[in-house]
Scaffold this motif. Structure first.
Motif, PDB file in Angstrom:
ATOM      1  N   ASP A  95       6.096  -6.661 -19.575  1.00 25.58           N
ATOM      2  CA  ASP A  95       5.504  -5.974 -18.429  1.00 25.58           C
ATOM      3  C   ASP A  95       6.429  -4.825 -18.049  1.00 25.58           C
ATOM      4  OD1 ASP A  95       3.477  -7.347 -15.865  1.00 25.58           O
ATOM      5  OD2 ASP A  95       4.050  -5.276 -16.151  1.00 25.58           O
ATOM      6  N   ALA A  96       5.957  -3.985 -17.112  1.00 25.16           N
ATOM      7  CA  ALA A  96       6.757  -2.813 -16.766  1.00 25.16           C
ATOM      8  C   ALA A  96       7.744  -3.136 -15.655  1.00 25.16           C
ATOM      9  CB  ALA A  96       5.828  -1.680 -16.363  1.00 25.16           C
ATOM     10  N   GLY A  97       8.607  -4.114 -15.878  1.00 22.91           N
ATOM     11  CA  GLY A  97       9.594  -4.455 -14.862  1.00 22.91           C
ATOM     12  C   GLY A  97       9.855  -5.946 -14.895  1.00 22.91           C
TER      13      GLY A  97
ATOM     14  N   GLN B  61      15.479   0.091  -8.653  1.00 23.64           N
ATOM     15  CA  GLN B  61      14.770   0.952  -9.595  1.00 23.64           C
ATOM     16  C   GLN B  61      14.966   0.428 -11.015  1.00 23.64           C
ATOM     17  OE1 GLN B  61      15.169   5.034  -8.780  1.00 23.64           O
ATOM     18  NE2 GLN B  61      14.315   5.690 -10.733  1.00 23.64           N
ATOM     19  N   LYS B  62      13.876   0.445 -11.818  1.00 24.00           N
ATOM     20  CA  LYS B  62      13.955  -0.074 -13.190  1.00 24.00           C
ATOM     21  C   LYS B  62      14.889   0.781 -14.028  1.00 24.00           C
ATOM     22  CE  LYS B  62       9.452   0.656 -13.725  1.00 24.00           C
ATOM     23  NZ  LYS B  62       8.016   0.520 -14.053  1.00 24.00           N
ATOM     24  N   SER B  63      15.611   0.132 -14.968  1.00 22.39           N
ATOM     25  CA  SER B  63      16.502   0.934 -15.810  1.00 22.39           C
ATOM     26  C   SER B  63      15.704   1.665 -16.886  1.00 22.39           C
ATOM     27  CB  SER B  63      17.578   0.049 -16.439  1.00 22.39           C
ATOM     28  OG  SER B  63      16.963  -0.991 -17.137  1.00 22.39           O
TER      29      SER B  63
ATOM     30  N   GLY C  72      11.956   3.330 -17.413  1.00 22.63           N
ATOM     31  CA  GLY C  72      10.680   3.656 -16.770  1.00 22.63           C
ATOM     32  C   GLY C  72       9.512   3.236 -17.652  1.00 22.63           C
ATOM     33  N   SER C  73       8.327   3.139 -17.047  1.00 19.14           N
ATOM     34  CA  SER C  73       7.159   2.655 -17.796  1.00 19.14           C
ATOM     35  C   SER C  73       6.843   3.548 -18.995  1.00 19.14           C
ATOM     36  CB  SER C  73       5.934   2.621 -16.888  1.00 19.14           C
ATOM     37  OG  SER C  73       6.210   1.891 -15.745  1.00 19.14           O
ATOM     38  N   THR C  74       6.914   4.869 -18.787  1.00 20.54           N
ATOM     39  CA  THR C  74       6.516   5.778 -19.865  1.00 20.54           C
ATOM     40  C   THR C  74       7.415   5.625 -21.075  1.00 20.54           C
ATOM     41  OG1 THR C  74       5.642   7.312 -18.260  1.00 20.54           O
ATOM     42  CG2 THR C  74       6.141   8.203 -20.436  1.00 20.54           C
TER      43      THR C  74
ATOM     44  N   SER D  49      -0.508   3.040  -7.175  1.00 18.79           N
ATOM     45  CA  SER D  49      -1.004   3.286  -5.810  1.00 18.79           C
ATOM     46  C   SER D  49      -0.654   4.707  -5.368  1.00 18.79           C
ATOM     47  CB  SER D  49      -0.422   2.268  -4.831  1.00 18.79           C
ATOM     48  OG  SER D  49       0.988   2.296  -4.850  1.00 18.79           O
ATOM     49  N   GLY D  50       0.523   5.196  -5.797  1.00 15.82           N
ATOM     50  CA  GLY D  50       0.981   6.528  -5.379  1.00 15.82           C
ATOM     51  C   GLY D  50       0.067   7.637  -5.881  1.00 15.82           C
ATOM     52  N   TYR D  51      -0.223   7.630  -7.177  1.00 17.43           N
ATOM     53  CA  TYR D  51      -1.084   8.704  -7.715  1.00 17.43           C
ATOM     54  C   TYR D  51      -2.546   8.520  -7.293  1.00 17.43           C
ATOM     55  CZ  TYR D  51       2.570  11.054 -10.296  1.00 17.43           C
ATOM     56  OH  TYR D  51       3.686  11.779 -10.610  1.00 17.43           O
TER      57      TYR D  51
ATOM     58  N   LYS E  10       0.827  -1.215   0.000  1.00 22.08           N
ATOM     59  CA  LYS E  10       0.000   0.000   0.000  1.00 22.08           C
ATOM     60  C   LYS E  10       0.858   1.261   0.000  1.00 22.08           C
ATOM     61  CE  LYS E  10      -0.539   0.387   4.963  1.00 22.08           C
ATOM     62  NZ  LYS E  10      -1.374   0.141   6.100  1.00 22.08           N
ATOM     63  N   THR E  11       0.223   2.324  -0.453  1.00 20.21           N
ATOM     64  CA  THR E  11       0.769   3.675  -0.291  1.00 20.21           C
ATOM     65  C   THR E  11      -0.030   4.361   0.807  1.00 20.21           C
ATOM     66  OG1 THR E  11       1.403   3.914  -2.604  1.00 20.21           O
ATOM     67  CG2 THR E  11       0.996   5.947  -1.403  1.00 20.21           C
ATOM     68  N   THR E  12       0.660   5.096   1.667  1.00 20.61           N
ATOM     69  CA  THR E  12      -0.020   5.941   2.658  1.00 20.61           C
ATOM     70  C   THR E  12       0.370   7.386   2.363  1.00 20.61           C
ATOM     71  OG1 THR E  12       0.191   4.177   4.304  1.00 20.61           O
ATOM     72  CG2 THR E  12      -0.343   6.377   5.135  1.00 20.61           C
TER      73      THR E  12
ATOM     74  N   ARG F 225       4.429  21.430  -1.561  1.00 23.33           N
ATOM     75  CA  ARG F 225       5.651  20.621  -1.368  1.00 23.33           C
ATOM     76  C   ARG F 225       5.277  19.148  -1.272  1.00 23.33           C
ATOM     77  NH1 ARG F 225       9.042  23.276   3.567  1.00 23.33           N
ATOM     78  NH2 ARG F 225      10.682  21.893   2.800  1.00 23.33           N
ATOM     79  N   ILE F 226       6.216  18.282  -1.656  1.00 23.72           N
ATOM     80  CA  ILE F 226       5.961  16.844  -1.532  1.00 23.72           C
ATOM     81  C   ILE F 226       7.198  16.115  -1.009  1.00 23.72           C
ATOM     82  CG2 ILE F 226       6.502  16.418  -4.006  1.00 23.72           C
ATOM     83  CD1 ILE F 226       4.442  14.063  -3.831  1.00 23.72           C
ATOM     84  N   TRP F 227       6.977  15.206  -0.065  1.00 22.47           N
ATOM     85  CA  TRP F 227       8.027  14.304   0.417  1.00 22.47           C
ATOM     86  C   TRP F 227       7.607  12.883   0.056  1.00 22.47           C
ATOM     87  CZ3 TRP F 227       6.352  18.613   2.908  1.00 22.47           C
ATOM     88  CH2 TRP F 227       7.296  19.522   3.363  1.00 22.47           C
TER      89      TRP F 227
HETATM   90  P1  ADP Z   1       6.449   1.583 -10.821  1.00 23.14           P
HETATM   91  O1  ADP Z   1       6.660   0.281 -11.513  1.00 23.14           O
HETATM   92  O2  ADP Z   1       6.813   1.498  -9.365  1.00 23.14           O
HETATM   93  O3  ADP Z   1       5.073   2.130 -11.025  1.00 23.14           O
HETATM   94  P2  ADP Z   1       7.260   3.856 -12.462  1.00 23.14           P
HETATM   95  O4  ADP Z   1       8.637   4.248 -12.932  1.00 23.14           O
HETATM   96  O5  ADP Z   1       6.221   3.583 -13.483  1.00 23.14           O
HETATM   97  O6  ADP Z   1       7.487   2.600 -11.492  1.00 23.14           O
HETATM   98  O7  ADP Z   1       6.702   4.969 -11.473  1.00 23.14           O
HETATM   99  C1  ADP Z   1       7.437   5.382 -10.337  1.00 23.14           C
HETATM  100  C2  ADP Z   1       7.147   6.864 -10.079  1.00 23.14           C
HETATM  101  O8  ADP Z   1       5.818   7.021  -9.565  1.00 23.14           O
HETATM  102  C3  ADP Z   1       8.051   7.465  -9.015  1.00 23.14           C
HETATM  103  O9  ADP Z   1       9.274   7.867  -9.553  1.00 23.14           O
HETATM  104  C4  ADP Z   1       7.208   8.650  -8.552  1.00 23.14           C
HETATM  105  O10 ADP Z   1       7.298   9.731  -9.462  1.00 23.14           O
HETATM  106  C5  ADP Z   1       5.781   8.111  -8.659  1.00 23.14           C
HETATM  107  N1  ADP Z   1       5.367   7.610  -7.329  1.00 23.14           N
HETATM  108  C6  ADP Z   1       5.654   6.406  -6.770  1.00 23.14           C
HETATM  109  N2  ADP Z   1       5.136   6.332  -5.533  1.00 23.14           N
HETATM  110  C7  ADP Z   1       4.515   7.503  -5.298  1.00 23.14           C
HETATM  111  C8  ADP Z   1       3.777   8.035  -4.189  1.00 23.14           C
HETATM  112  N3  ADP Z   1       3.593   7.321  -3.076  1.00 23.14           N
HETATM  113  N4  ADP Z   1       3.279   9.299  -4.279  1.00 23.14           N
HETATM  114  C9  ADP Z   1       3.447  10.024  -5.409  1.00 23.14           C
HETATM  115  N5  ADP Z   1       4.123   9.579  -6.500  1.00 23.14           N
HETATM  116  C10 ADP Z   1       4.649   8.339  -6.449  1.00 23.14           C
END
Ligand code: ADP
Length: 335
Positions: A237-239, A211-213, A215-217, A133-135, A53-55, A68-70
């Motif tokens: 698949d994406a990874g 981290q994937k070499s 990215g999905s996009t 989950s993050g977005y 999960k993401t919190t 701001r975002i952490w």
């Molecule tokens: P994944 O396979 O994990 O989805 P992606 O490269 O497609 O990998 O996406 C990862 C990106 O998604 C991160 O670099 C970040 O920008 C965003 N992300 C991941 N987790 C969160 C989160 N909890 N909140 C906001 N954005 C997030």
């Protein structure tokens, strides 16, 4: 949950959690990169938040100077275009509701800056769908803060990460391709709830948590540009991490096959995480049929899970990741 205490006038705070989803009919490739519109419809299973999960906690205050975002304890660049799309879009929808007199909640906060603090309890950007989950969590938490209806969230989350729109629902979820150029009909909807198929189990074989070499996009972009078989292929698949859908009854034998052919480190971390799996004997016949030399340590660990519910609001204020000063608590940084 809204922050009560003395700060109520100046600081509102909400914490939510959201699940990962893994598609069985994949979304791969976009017909519009900005609006994140897919070239095909997709179908996914939402995984249980007890395992992945993401919190996210979001606070807003008229005293904040900037958004701001952490993320996972580290401050990230808020100017990231996808974060900006989500923030702008949810504020637009919230203002529209307020102007039409539709909103029942206090939406004055929509003009305030936000502080966002989010943690994933699993590896980020490693092919385990943290972007989904993050977005989803970001958009769902913003909607709670700004009083936006849940039907409107799919289109907003989709603009953060396409597959995030599916993480807004539990169980079995379809993301409809849609036909309109503006993407208004490219939305996710629940097909069946998480209780529909109780015997279903999901295993993620984690080969790499790095981290994937690619990215999905950019991977999708290359596929759309170069693959002549994009509609027929199903082998990507994406990874690197394989996701196995199976029934509870087959689980012990399958895990034993994995243990046998990909033996884990003897003193390594726990091999099966999540829902417990009973042990099983492997027949000599099965070993013979698979006919493969064991590859030690090729699979680091297995996450054992099942279908689960959509995003939730966390009611206990002790679980906020931000403190009353609007900055990450120490626990959110060391996590
Ligand atoms: P994944 O396979 O994990 O989805 P992606 O490269 O497609 O990998 O996406 C990862 C990106 O998604 C991160 O670099 C970040 O920008 C965003 N992300 C991941 N987790 C969160 C989160 N909890 N909140 C906001 N954005 C997030």
């Amino acid at each position: 949950m809204k922050m009560p205490e003395n700060d109520k006038q100046s600081l509102s705070m909400v914490t939510c959690t959201a699940p990962v989803n893994i598609a069985v009919i994949k979304y791969w490739g976009k017909r519009d990169e900005d609006l994140i519109l897919p070239i095909n419809s997709s179908l996914s299973v939402t995984l249980h938040q007890d395992q992945l999960k993401t919190t996210t906690t979001i606070a807003c205050s008229r005293n904040f100077q900037q958004d701001r975002i952490w993320l996972n304890g580290k401050e990230e660049d808020i100017s990231n275009s996808r974060l900006q799309s989500c923030l702008q879009e949810i504020r637009r929808v919230s203002r529209k509701r307020r102007n039409s007199g539709d909103s029942t909640s206090d939406v004055s906060s929509v003009s305030h800056k936000v502080h966002i603090c989010s943690v994933n309890n699993f590896p980020t950007a490693a092919g385990l769908a943290s972007s989904a989950s993050g977005y989803a969590c970001l958009v769902y938490t913003l909607s709670q803060l700004f009083g936006v209806e849940s039907e409107q969230l799919s289109a907003v989350a989709r603009q953060g990460s396409g597959s995030a729109c599916r993480s807004l629902y539990g169980g079995f979820v379809q993301w409809k391709l849609g036909e309109q150029l503006d993407g208004k009909d490219s939305l996710a909807e629940q097909v069946e709830s998480e209780s529909y198929w109780p015997e279903l189990r999901i295993l993620i074989l984690v080969v790499s948590a790095e981290q994937k070499s690619v990215g999905s996009t950019s991977g999708m972009h290359t596929s759309v540009e170069t693959s002549q078989l994009l509609k027929v292929a199903y082998t990507f698949d994406a990874g690197p991490n394989a996701v196995i859908y199976t029934l509870q009854d087959h689980l012990p034998e399958f895990v034993q096959v994995v243990r046998h052919f990909f033996p884990p480190e003897v003193n390594g971390e726990e091999f099966v995480k999540g829902l417990p799996v009973c042990s099983a004997d492997l027949s000599e016949e099965l070993k013979r049929d698979i006919n493969m030399e064991p590859t030690p340590k090729a699979i680091r660990y297995i996450i054992s899970t099942k279908a689960g519910p959509g995003p939730c609001v966390v009611k206990d204020p002790n679980h906020h990741l931000l403190g009353a000063d609007g900055l990450p608590k120490k626990s959110a940084i060391s996590d």
